[in-house]
Design an enzyme around this catalytic site. Structure first.
Site, PDB file in Angstrom:
ATOM      1  N   ASN A   1       0.841  -1.189   0.000  1.00 32.36           N
ATOM      2  CA  ASN A   1       0.000   0.000   0.000  1.00 32.36           C
ATOM      3  C   ASN A   1       0.880   1.244   0.000  1.00 32.36           C
ATOM      4  O   ASN A   1       0.899   2.011   0.952  1.00 32.36           O
ATOM      5  CB  ASN A   1      -0.913  -0.028   1.235  1.00 32.36           C
ATOM      6  CG  ASN A   1      -1.895   1.118   1.246  1.00 32.36           C
ATOM      7  OD1 ASN A   1      -2.210   1.678   0.206  1.00 32.36           O
ATOM      8  ND2 ASN A   1      -2.371   1.481   2.431  1.00 32.36           N
TER       9      ASN A   1
ATOM     10  N   ASP B   1      -4.597  -5.034  10.703  1.00 32.39           N
ATOM     11  CA  ASP B   1      -4.922  -4.269   9.495  1.00 32.39           C
ATOM     12  C   ASP B   1      -4.637  -2.788   9.725  1.00 32.39           C
ATOM     13  O   ASP B   1      -5.391  -1.907   9.294  1.00 32.39           O
ATOM     14  CB  ASP B   1      -6.376  -4.489   9.096  1.00 32.39           C
ATOM     15  CG  ASP B   1      -6.644  -4.110   7.634  1.00 32.39           C
ATOM     16  OD1 ASP B   1      -5.704  -4.188   6.821  1.00 32.39           O
ATOM     17  OD2 ASP B   1      -7.791  -3.742   7.306  1.00 32.39           O
TER      18      ASP B   1
ATOM     19  N   GLY C   1      -9.942   2.753   6.637  1.00 30.11           N
ATOM     20  CA  GLY C   1      -8.858   2.246   7.460  1.00 30.11           C
ATOM     21  C   GLY C   1      -8.809   2.841   8.850  1.00 30.11           C
ATOM     22  O   GLY C   1      -9.293   3.942   9.108  1.00 30.11           O
TER      23      GLY C   1
END
Length: 418
Positions: A98, A308, A327
């Site tokens: 990412n 995560d 997120g």
């Protein structure tokens, strides 16, 4: 350098001879030199670690974190991200693909590994599955593997081309590569931003039905059954998805999956205030889904839990809900949340398992092996926000939550952070 750990209760469910025993542990030059009931410091320069309620386990592992560097250093640098991981108890983390540019070449993997090589927490990067993560052509998977990529993942982008996933699974078998497939059918998810159900209807937000997850998982498992190979499904969130994975494992398919800490703790009812810190992908689901995830972790259907961890800037989060990025932070709250969802033995088991899947050396409490420990107090209760976050970003869904337990630090070979 010598480090002497005094009167620590060892939590090691896999090593019955030491589990729940109070022991001293001597570490010399990054290796375990001795484990005994009482050890005297070998010299005056020995660093002693001593706390009233000191507990120690093997070092914790997180199979999915995001930082930002390169390209998004304003979210989190690799250096600060790994420091955050260390104070959160993690000695090994898998870094998601990412970044900008995305890691679709061997040189990208080398850059990331070099950026983290001097830190206490070891960094294990994922490479992209496709060029530029665009989903059209496979990246140079073997080159990525040779340079240290532990798996192949287009971060949060499902593999829409079934034939591409088929070829990836077939090709990666040549070097035992691990292929990721994000569990989301985009044609079903559409422009949804939260779980489809009573909450989305009440709030007037577009919903993502659980069908979007289960359709993708069904397709991917069918391809895996045809091709063989090793498949990982990250961040599974639905009861139906758990059932599909359980059935696949009964067939003997080589599939693993994870779920997140926030999906174990929250459900979609927390969205009532339109707080964008709760906007995550996959979306928060229902209470029934949460119960199924917890059960799936306990019975082994879900292989491991991940934070995560996804730092994001204020500009990316403090906007209208529809436009906010997906997120939340997670590493600094993970232990305190899991320690309430599960008993301590299960919590530590979940935090230490998963390395084998990525080819990462598995630590143990044995002499002459590298020291890889996490130190903690399991019974301390504190509220998120009582101490400053180490993470650069502040998009924390766990703000104002009570945490049970306190992480004290880690030892990872020659690195002592406590």
């Amino acid at each position: 350098m010598n480090v002497l750990i005094k009167s620590a209760k060892i939590i090691a469910p896999e090593q019955k001879e030491l589990h729940l025993k109070k022991r001293d542990i001597l570490v010399t030059n990054g290796h375990i030199a001795k484990i005994a009931s009482n050890i005297t410091a070998p010299n005056k320069g020995t660093k002693e670690i001593r706390f009233n309620d000191l507990h120690v386990s093997l070092g914790w592992f997180d199979s999915g974190v995001s930082f930002g560097e390169p390209g998004h250093e304003d979210r989190e640098t690799i250096a600060n991200g790994l420091d955050t991981a260390s104070i959160s108890g993690f000695t090994d983390v898998v870094l998601n693909s990412n970044t900008y540019p995305v890691p679709d070449s061997g040189s990208d993997i080398i850059y990331v590994k070099n950026a983290g090589r001097l830190k206490g927490t070891a960094l294990h990067p994922l490479g992209c599955l496709t060029n530029l993560s665009e989903g059209e052509h496979l990246a140079e998977l073997f080159d990525l593997h040779q340079n240290g990529a532990v798996g192949f993942y287009d971060f949060r982008k499902p593999v829409t081309n079934a034939n591409l996933l088929k070829i990836a699974l077939q090709y990666a078998q040549n070097f035992n590569g691990l292929v990721y497939s994000f569990p989301l059918d985009t044609s079903i998810a559409g422009k949804g931003v939260v779980n489809e159900g009573a909450v989305s209807t009440t709030l007037g937000l577009k919903g993502i039905p659980s069908l979007a997850e289960t359709l993708q998982i069904t397709r991917d498992l069918s391809i895996l059954e045809y091709t063989g190979g090793r498949l990982h499904i990250p961040t599974i969130t639905t009861a139906a998805g758990v059932k599909l994975v359980a059935e696949a494992k009964k067939k003997g398919l080589d599939v693993s999956c994870s779920t997140t800490v926030h999906h174990l703790w929250f459900n979609d009812t927390v969205l009532s205030d339109f707080d964008t810190d709760f906007k995550v992908m996959p979306p928060l689901r229902t209470t029934n889904d949460t119960k199924a995830l917890i059960k799936g972790l306990k019975n082994g259907t879900i292989d491991y839990v991940t934070t995560d961890h996804t730092p994001l800037t204020i500009e990316e989060k403090r906007v209208e809900f529809d436009h906010a990025a997906y997120g939340t932070l997670g590493m600094e709250s993970a232990f305190g949340i899991l320690n309430q969802v599960f008993d301590l033995d299960t919590t530590i088991t979940l935090l230490t398992k998963g390395r084998e899947r990525y080819g990462i050396p598995v630590p143990s409490f044995k002499t002459d092996t590298p020291a890889n420990f996490t130190f903690f107090e399991p019974n301390t209760v504190n509220e998120v926000g009582n101490k400053p976050l180490k993470s650069t970003s502040r998009n924390n869904a766990f703000k104002n939550q009570l945490l049970k337990g306190n992480v004290l630090g880690i030892i990872n070979k020659e690195h002592v952070i406590i």
